[in-house]
Design an enzyme around this catalytic site. Structure first.
Site, short mmCIF file in Angstrom:
data_model
loop_
_atom_site.label_atom_id
_atom_site.label_comp_id
_atom_site.label_asym_id
_atom_site.label_seq_id
_atom_site.Cartn_x
_atom_site.Cartn_y
_atom_site.Cartn_z
N ASP A 35 -25.99 81.29 90.71
CA ASP A 35 -24.95 80.67 91.53
C ASP A 35 -23.57 81.10 91.03
OD1 ASP A 35 -23.52 79.02 93.20
OD2 ASP A 35 -24.67 77.21 92.73
N ASP A 36 -22.79 81.73 91.88
CA ASP A 36 -21.41 82.10 91.54
C ASP A 36 -21.30 83.08 90.37
OD1 ASP A 36 -20.64 80.38 93.54
OD2 ASP A 36 -19.48 79.03 92.27
N CYS A 74 -21.79 79.69 98.98
CA CYS A 74 -23.15 79.15 98.81
C CYS A 74 -23.97 78.89 100.07
CB CYS A 74 -23.09 77.82 98.06
SG CYS A 74 -22.47 77.94 96.39
N LYS A 128 -31.45 74.29 92.90
CA LYS A 128 -30.49 73.86 93.94
C LYS A 128 -30.95 74.19 95.36
CE LYS A 128 -25.88 75.43 95.39
NZ LYS A 128 -24.53 75.79 94.93
N HIS A 130 -29.07 72.76 98.74
CA HIS A 130 -27.78 72.95 99.43
C HIS A 130 -27.91 73.38 100.90
CE1 HIS A 130 -23.26 74.01 98.68
NE2 HIS A 130 -23.46 72.87 99.34
N HIS A 220 -22.55 78.06 88.31
CA HIS A 220 -21.55 77.30 89.08
C HIS A 220 -20.85 76.34 88.13
CE1 HIS A 220 -19.76 74.84 92.22
NE2 HIS A 220 -20.27 75.63 93.16
N ASP A 283 -25.68 84.43 94.59
CA ASP A 283 -25.54 83.97 95.99
C ASP A 283 -24.24 84.46 96.60
OD1 ASP A 283 -23.93 82.28 94.44
OD2 ASP A 283 -24.29 80.53 95.70
N ASN A 284 -23.23 84.69 95.77
CA ASN A 284 -21.93 85.20 96.25
C ASN A 284 -21.17 85.72 95.05
OD1 ASN A 284 -21.71 81.81 96.74
ND2 ASN A 284 -20.42 82.70 95.14
N LYS A 305 -15.05 84.84 95.12
CA LYS A 305 -15.91 84.00 95.95
C LYS A 305 -15.10 83.47 97.14
CE LYS A 305 -18.20 79.46 95.85
NZ LYS A 305 -18.72 78.37 94.99
#
Ligand SMILES: *[C@@H]1O[C@H](CO)[C@@H](O)[C@H](O)[C@H]1NC(C)=O
Ligand SMILES: *[C@@H]1O[C@H](CO)[C@@H](O)[C@H](O)[C@H]1NC(C)=O
Ligand SMILES: *[C@@H]1O[C@H](CO)[C@@H](O)[C@H](O)[C@H]1NC(C)=O
Ligand SMILES: *[C@@H]1O[C@H](CO)[C@@H](O)[C@H](O)[C@H]1NC(C)=O
Ligand SMILES: *[C@@H]1O[C@H](CO)[C@@H](O)[C@H](O)[C@H]1NC(C)=O
Ligand SMILES: *[C@@H]1O[C@H](CO)[C@@H](O)[C@H](O)[C@H]1NC(C)=O
Ligand SMILES: *[C@@H]1O[C@H](CO)[C@@H](O)[C@H](O)[C@H]1NC(C)=O
Length: 561
Positions: A35-36, A74, A128, A130, A220, A283-284, A305
């Protein structure tokens, strides 16, 4: 035909069938989503600042995805992964899903685990989600996953597992649909890793292959009062990183790398590794500064991001499988995150399974054969996003990228980070072979020579044009880049190539004409965790009308309503 010859023919046919059945046996699929994570925060991408030997060992013995794109944030990215569709086609294109919103990924959409289950898989998720939880029907156990230990919203504290959002505060950690009060105080990366190891240990391969979606909270940021909840012992080992916040971020990355090693070792222990596909992807792009900042680095790419620059959408990723031929190499096949669904379905069920997807109207394309044998990717264009609320859109066609409009009024359109520790001599090559993953892939004779590793890492290191060319302000006029030559988006070619510009604007219009409206909704006061024993829950399941909560939830605090 003599009897002997007939027997021989029968034997050959039987052997042939057995062999083809064996080589067709569906692989386990382990999808690890960071994540991130910044583009420049894994060792195989050129920075030696953060040690990621396990991830790097998979990258060198598998495929570094060098032209791989994700969505810039996300929820849109995860929706594309799960559905094989662009967010503009599912209503998920504008910002993220907030925890108090009464919406989720539409229930009429089938998602990746459901397609894989059709092919005999058992699917599990750790981490996660989301993609919606306001009613149970939106949560993982109702959408193809057999188990879920993890959380429903976009982020939480890594230790107490509470999530703060829009002034609401509550616990967000679940075991299936139950609140996991028992996990309080256990670090999230550890919880997700242990759950993954349990899923692998309990998987019965005789009943079919495994799909395990490991969706890390890492890296994240946590809640605003403790944005980088890193393990102090790991932070202490990274003293070469002078900036303290970056050092804490690096500890979150290093812990995730160790998790990758433990998962690989577990697959080997249970004799599943040699029949597995492992994907590792962000994810990004990294939120280097500004909102959700975790001190990631996308160096040398432009933007962060939640911007449509390469720093927001060109993701760090690899895919590993013993089925790839022509290794070692870096994969130059163009790929978008929406491609995983058809790609993995083809890897799992062959061409027939892929043909069965045709009615689903996917935006994703199967890149599987191109990855296996270094063929040509069928993907020629990528719609990065169209957000008509923020007024930003970007599309890439072949080597050309169009950026029209931008987010945050242009505040995060620059270049961030430093070229730290980018020489091969800064990098600890010994760790790659010595770490848990390095040892596991060596047993399968898949780790390439040191010389090849150096060559691969060099090929995956992005360098920019030396000089800035024509400037670009996408708030004033659309910009055009040749991202093959200019991956750092430094030279706006809009004036030089008006015909190309027109063609891409036209492509964007065509895509825009197919968009559905974004599904965002205002926060629903019924979501307030205060009403539900301070937990984030399926508030929409216990309500009869817009503003009233009916009293049949075990979590409802009667004195609060
Ligand atoms: C989740 O619940 C199951 C069933 O009650 C239990 O066996 C398992 O240990 C729990 N997992 C965690 C991580 O608490
Ligand atoms: C994987 O390894 C196990 C144990 O060594 C072996 O029995 C099995 O045949 C191997 N499978 C493949 C697909 O190579
Ligand atoms: C394709 O779809 C048909 C009809 O639904 C089904 O019977 C078949 O098993 C599917 N084949 C594969 C390989 O998914
Ligand atoms: C480009 O952006 C401007 C400003 O947001 C907008 O008016 C225009 O419709 C956009 N054009 C295309 C083709 O996206
Ligand atoms: C774009 O860049 C690639 C890679 O450097 C180059 O081969 C191609 O000719 C460029 N296209 C144009 C129109 O300059
Ligand atoms: C897309 O179409 C809508 C109208 O349907 C329009 O308001 C919007 O500006 C268009 N966006 C782009 C990027 O063309
Ligand atoms: C409410 O939360 C506390 C922990 O904060 C927990 O001990 C208690 O069991 C919960 N109550 C219900 C009804 O689940």
């Amino acid at each position: 035909m003599g009897l002997g010859l007939m027997l021989l023919v029968v034997v050959i046919i039987v052997v042939g069938i057995c062999q083809s059945a064996d080589s067709q046996s569906s692989p386990n699929i382990i999808f690890i989503l960071a994540d991130d994570l910044g583009f420049n925060d894994v060792g195989f991408r050129g920075s030696a600042q953060i040690p990621t030997p396990n991830i790097d060992a998979l990258a060198y013995s598998g495929l570094i995805l060098n032209r791989y794109y994700v969505n810039p944030i996300c929820t849109p990215s995860r929706s594309a992964l799960m559905t094989g569709k662009y967010p503009i086609h599912t209503g998920m294109q504008h910002t993220v899903l907030y925890a108090a919103e009464p919406r989720g990924l539409p229930l009429d959409l089938r998602i990746l685990p459901q397609y894989l289950n059709d092919l005999g898989y058992t699917s599990h998720i750790a981490g996660k989600w989301h993609l919606g939880h306001w009613q149970k029907a939106y949560t993982p156990l109702y959408r193809g996953f057999s188990s879920h230990v993890g959380f429903w919203s976009g982020h939480h504290d890594y230790n107490d597992h509470t999530a703060v959002e829009h002034g609401y505060w509550g616990l967000d950690m679940r075991n299936g649909t139950d609140v996991a009060y028992n996990l309080h105080g256990q670090p999230t990366t550890e919880v997700i890793t242990r759950q993954s190891l349990n899923v692998i240990a309990n998987h019965n391969s005789a009943k079919g292959p495994l799909f395990l979606y490991v969706a890390h909270a890492a890296v994240h940021s946590g809640n605003p009062y403790n944005p980088l909840p890193a393990n102090d012992d790991i932070v202490a080992k990274l003293s070469h990183i002078t900036k303290y916040k970056r050092r804490k971020y690096a500890a979150l990355v290093a812990e995730m790398d160790e998790s990758v090693g433990r998962i690989v070792a577990q697959l080997q222990k249970y004799q599943m590794l040699n029949n597995s596909i492992i994907v590792f992807s962000t994810d990004n792009g990294g939120p280097v500064e500004g909102f959700n900042s975790n001190f990631a680095s996308n160096f040398p790419l432009r933007g962060t991001k939640n911007t449509l620059w390469e720093g927001g959408v060109r993701g760090a990723a690899l895919v590993w499988s013993p089925r790839f031929t022509k290794l070692p190499r870096v994969a130059q096949q163009t790929m978008h995150i929406s491609d995983w669904l058809p790609t993995l379905v083809e890897a799992a069920g062959g061409e027939q399974a892929l043909r069965n997807l045709s009615a689903a109207n996917l935006d994703g394309m199967s890149i599987w054969p191109a990855l296996v044998s270094d063929g040509i990717s069928p993907r020629k264009s990528i719609l990065h996003n169209i957000d008509n609320i923020w007024g930003s859109a970007a599309i890439t066609v072949d080597e050309w990228k169009l950026v029209n409009g931008t987010n945050y009024n242009g505040a995060w359109d620059g270049w961030y980070g430093k070229p730290e520790l980018r020489n091969p001599t800064d990098y600890n090559w010994d760790l790659v072979a010595k770490c848990v993953t390095g040892q596991a892939v060596r047993k399968l004779q898949m780790l390439p020579s040191r010389a090849d590793q150096i060559r691969l890492r060099k090929a995956a290191t992005v360098s920019c044009l030396d000089k800035r060319g024509a400037g670009c302000n996408p708030l004033v006029a659309p910009c055009l880049f040749n991202v093959s030559k200019d991956p750092c988006e430094k030279n706006n070619l809009a004036k030089q190539y008006p015909k190309v510009l027109e063609l891409l604007l036209n492509e964007l219009q065509l895509a825009n004409a197919t968009a559905v409206p974004p599904s965002n909704k205002p926060d629903d006061p019924r979501a307030n965790p205060r009403l539900w024993n301070y937990t984030w829950t399926n508030f929409g399941d216990y309500s009869d009308s817009k503003n009233s909560v009916v009293r049949n939830s075990p979590l409802l605090l009667k004195n609060c309503i």
